[in-house]
Design a protein around this motif. Structure first.
Motif: not given
Length: 105
Positions: A1-25
């Protein structure tokens, strides 16, 4: 299972003007049922300027995390990046969706 830091690393890559979902991440990180953990991580990230938590929404493009931002701050941040929000839902969601499983091959 992912930890918060791994989640933050992915979220930090979402470019401005784009969104992702909890499930996709969660799926990208190998935790298909881990959407709730991603939500907890986003809630815990407030105050960390390098984590664009406002770019993470539910699978239908609804701003389900908006209460953690206070007032309409989540909507304001997304609108400043060019997204249109009506009734707490991103309009033309599919054109703004950023899927880490596709984008981060």
């Amino acid at each position: 299972m992912a930890d918060f830091e791994a989640i933050y690393q992915v979220v930090a890559l979402i470019p401005p003007g784009k969104v992702s979902t909890y499930g996709a991440i969660a799926g990208y990180l190998g935790s298909k049922g881990g959407a709730r953990l991603v939500g907890w991580a986003m809630n815990a990230s407030h105050g960390q300027a390098n984590i664009p938590a406002h770019r993470v929404v539910n699978r239908n493009g609804v701003l389900t995390g908006k209460n953690f931002f206070g007032a309409n701050r989540m909507q304001e941040l997304l609108e400043a990046e060019g997204l249109t929000i009506k009734n707490d839902q991103i309009q033309q969601f599919s054109t703004h969706f950023w899927d880490p499983s596709v984008e981060l091959l």
